[in-house]
Design an enzyme around this catalytic site. Sequence first.
Site, mmCIF file in Angstrom:
data_model
loop_
_atom_site.group_PDB
_atom_site.id
_atom_site.type_symbol
_atom_site.label_atom_id
_atom_site.label_comp_id
_atom_site.label_asym_id
_atom_site.label_seq_id
_atom_site.Cartn_x
_atom_site.Cartn_y
_atom_site.Cartn_z
ATOM 1 N N GLY A 264 0.838 -1.198 0.000
ATOM 2 C CA GLY A 264 0.000 0.000 0.000
ATOM 3 C C GLY A 264 0.870 1.244 0.000
ATOM 4 N N GLY A 265 0.329 2.316 0.564
ATOM 5 C CA GLY A 265 1.064 3.582 0.608
ATOM 6 C C GLY A 265 2.351 3.481 1.397
ATOM 7 N N GLY B 279 26.039 11.812 -29.128
ATOM 8 C CA GLY B 279 25.507 12.471 -27.941
ATOM 9 C C GLY B 279 25.973 11.798 -26.665
ATOM 10 C CB ALA B 280 26.597 8.261 -25.833
HETATM 11 C C1 HXC Z 1 -3.553 -4.107 12.299
HETATM 12 C C2 HXC Z 1 -2.468 -5.972 11.594
HETATM 13 C C3 HXC Z 1 -2.225 -5.368 10.348
HETATM 14 C C4 HXC Z 1 -2.710 -4.069 10.131
HETATM 15 C C5 HXC Z 1 -1.361 -7.311 10.317
HETATM 16 N N1 HXC Z 1 -1.928 -7.173 11.533
HETATM 17 N N2 HXC Z 1 -1.552 -6.223 9.585
HETATM 18 N N3 HXC Z 1 -3.127 -5.334 12.555
HETATM 19 N N4 HXC Z 1 -3.360 -3.470 11.139
HETATM 20 N N5 HXC Z 1 -2.490 -3.427 8.980
HETATM 21 C C6 HXC Z 1 -1.942 -8.130 12.617
HETATM 22 C C7 HXC Z 1 -2.806 -9.326 12.300
HETATM 23 O O1 HXC Z 1 -4.152 -9.061 12.650
HETATM 24 C C8 HXC Z 1 -2.219 -10.396 13.226
HETATM 25 O O2 HXC Z 1 -2.661 -10.174 14.526
HETATM 26 C C9 HXC Z 1 -0.741 -10.034 13.195
HETATM 27 O O3 HXC Z 1 -0.656 -8.670 12.761
HETATM 28 C C10 HXC Z 1 0.050 -10.875 12.231
HETATM 29 O O4 HXC Z 1 -0.625 -10.874 10.992
HETATM 30 P P1 HXC Z 1 -0.926 -12.210 10.160
HETATM 31 O O5 HXC Z 1 -1.990 -11.849 9.197
HETATM 32 O O6 HXC Z 1 -1.188 -13.349 11.097
HETATM 33 O O7 HXC Z 1 0.453 -12.465 9.472
HETATM 34 P P2 HXC Z 1 0.734 -13.059 8.032
HETATM 35 O O8 HXC Z 1 -0.101 -14.287 7.822
HETATM 36 O O9 HXC Z 1 2.207 -13.198 7.935
HETATM 37 O O10 HXC Z 1 0.231 -11.975 6.990
HETATM 38 C C11 HXC Z 1 0.888 -10.706 6.937
HETATM 39 C C12 HXC Z 1 0.063 -9.732 6.079
HETATM 40 C C13 HXC Z 1 -1.399 -9.691 6.586
HETATM 41 C C14 HXC Z 1 0.071 -10.235 4.627
HETATM 42 C C15 HXC Z 1 0.746 -8.402 6.147
HETATM 43 O O11 HXC Z 1 -1.362 -9.490 8.005
HETATM 44 C C16 HXC Z 1 -2.183 -8.599 5.980
HETATM 45 O O12 HXC Z 1 -2.672 -8.753 4.858
HETATM 46 N N6 HXC Z 1 -2.402 -7.520 6.736
HETATM 47 C C17 HXC Z 1 -3.208 -6.413 6.281
HETATM 48 C C18 HXC Z 1 -2.472 -5.639 5.242
HETATM 49 C C19 HXC Z 1 -3.210 -4.378 4.866
HETATM 50 O O13 HXC Z 1 -4.256 -4.452 4.165
HETATM 51 N N7 HXC Z 1 -2.748 -3.239 5.397
HETATM 52 C C20 HXC Z 1 -3.314 -1.993 5.129
HETATM 53 C C21 HXC Z 1 -2.695 -1.562 3.822
HETATM 54 S S1 HXC Z 1 -3.188 0.010 3.351
HETATM 55 P P3 HXC Z 1 -2.973 -11.388 15.522
HETATM 56 O O14 HXC Z 1 -3.365 -10.719 16.765
HETATM 57 O O15 HXC Z 1 -4.023 -12.200 14.877
HETATM 58 O O16 HXC Z 1 -1.686 -12.137 15.611
HETATM 59 C C22 HXC Z 1 -1.989 0.924 3.925
HETATM 60 C C23 HXC Z 1 -2.192 2.332 3.603
HETATM 61 C C24 HXC Z 1 -0.994 3.121 3.945
HETATM 62 O O17 HXC Z 1 -1.089 0.513 4.516
HETATM 63 C C25 HXC Z 1 -1.217 4.440 3.329
HETATM 64 C C26 HXC Z 1 -0.099 5.333 3.566
HETATM 65 C C27 HXC Z 1 -0.260 6.542 2.692
#
Ligand code: HXC
Length: 510
Positions: free
Chosen positions: A169-170, A404-405
């Site tokens: 993501g971002g 040019g290079a």
């Molecule tokens: C809160 C999160 C989290 C998040 C992971 N966790 N991502 N909690 N916010 N963004 C937590 C999970 O709930 C879990 O908690 C623990 O971290 C480990 O995650 P798992 O899913 O068990 O790990 P894994 O199987 O290795 O998968 C990793 C992952 C997945 C692929 C990153 O967690 C995931 O898809 N997370 C969400 C990603 C996402 O959509 N993020 C937002 C993106 S948008 P527990 O308690 O169950 O252990 C963004 C915008 C930014 O980031 C913009 C900036 C401009």
Amino acid sequence: MTDILQELELRRAIAHKGGGDDRIAAQHSKGKLTARERIDLLLDEGSFEEFDTFVAHRCTDFGMEKQRPYGDGVVTGWGTVNGRQVYVFSQDFTVLGGSVSATHAAKICKIMDMAIQNGAPVIGLNDSGGARIQEGVDALAGYAEIFQRNIMASGVIPQISVVMGPCAGGAVYSPAITDFIFMVKDSSYMFVTGPDVVKTVTNEVVTAEELGGASTHTKKSSVADGAFENDVEALAEVRRLIDFLPLNNVAKPPVRPFFDDVGRLDHSLDTLIPDSSNAPYDMKELILKLSDEGDFYEIQEEFAKNIITGFVRLEGSTVGVVANQPMVLAGCLDIDSSRKAARFVRFCDAFEIPILTLVDVPGFLPGTGQELGGVIKHGAKLLFAYGEATVPKVTVITRKAYGGAYDVMASKHLRGDFNYAWPTAEIAVMGAKGATEIIHRADLGNAEKIATHTQDYETRFANPFVAAERGFIDEVIMPHSTRKRVCRAFASLRGKRLTNPWKKHDNIPL
Ligand code: HXC
């Protein structure tokens, strides 16, 4: 009193446990180290000073008030790499997936502010699920605060990102603004939208590795500057890179003890250039033979291999090297190589690192792919970068410098300080065959005449002496003396003072 001291130690021990034994074991099972183990490997032993160990988030949505781990998913502070100060943040995937909350972001911003103020690099170890979903816009605001600081720090202190887990993501845009991105093979990935979103929107089926793994970003997209086998190797290589870099934009690059002879002659270089002008040879051989102890830190080794970029030391001082590679695409400049080298030249110039340019370039790569892809603008990036650079610039033309290079590759006309050529240099508007076919179009049907004209053109122009007569080449040097000549040239430029006219900022063709 003893109770209070014990309580501090107890709280610290809890903080150091991060997400607890099970999550640490899960992290290890993926071949990844924990945030603190990474810091231990990155910094000199015992040098880490932590900030904000006890910071906790303030979110009360989705039951988050019941889960307020110390540190909030990131370990921050400063320490040293071979005695030189750096700031570091290391995201802790075992705590809420290393997700970025407002307080997590504030911790990172605090050390970034200190790094800018105190003039020391920032190294970010990224391993995060992205914006903390429970926090919503507060997390987005936190990211933007980090981005703003990345931008303010750019060109002021070196910023290095190591992607050691998810970065999606971002979240990718903080590393993207930094000077160097390194990834760990098979355990890290970066993308703006993941495979599931890609499938929904474009119907493409792609794995996370294909979309944003280390191989993709080092070989195809050029988002990343290097990929390493595992966490340990990545952190060791970041330490090695830090040793080449100045701490900030007003500090000189480090001078380290060296154990090589400045006047070392290398007679094998006299036969580096093949007899046939079109035969390839490995420009890396020259780089290794030139540099102190043959030590070369290559940047973007796997991308646009027709140009080589990286750091060496000469007389112990860091020098950035840009070199055409005749082994790939005959060393032609194209879109990718221009972009790669331009960014490297600008990094060197921003941090007062002198630039050595080794030239063997037959020109820009022709073709619709290049023209429609905007080679004009991308090629101009390299031209612009060299022309604006005020650091010491030493250029050695080993063989071809056509069209040019020739101008682009740190020529005399772009304020090259020392422009050397080997006797094998060919400095001309174009190769003899192409030139003959244009000038003597009327004789095209007569092979004998064309051969004579080509030979005539080669004799007159395929050498360094026409340029040397005009002072565009300062001296024609023996290949075996290159290290000595280049070292002396840079030594003579240590006091160089050159400034560009005042401007708010330039408008490089992006
Ligand atoms: C809160 C999160 C989290 C998040 C992971 N966790 N991502 N909690 N916010 N963004 C937590 C999970 O709930 C879990 O908690 C623990 O971290 C480990 O995650 P798992 O899913 O068990 O790990 P894994 O199987 O290795 O998968 C990793 C992952 C997945 C692929 C990153 O967690 C995931 O898809 N997370 C969400 C990603 C996402 O959509 N993020 C937002 C993106 S948008 P527990 O308690 O169950 O252990 C963004 C915008 C930014 O980031 C913009 C900036 C401009």
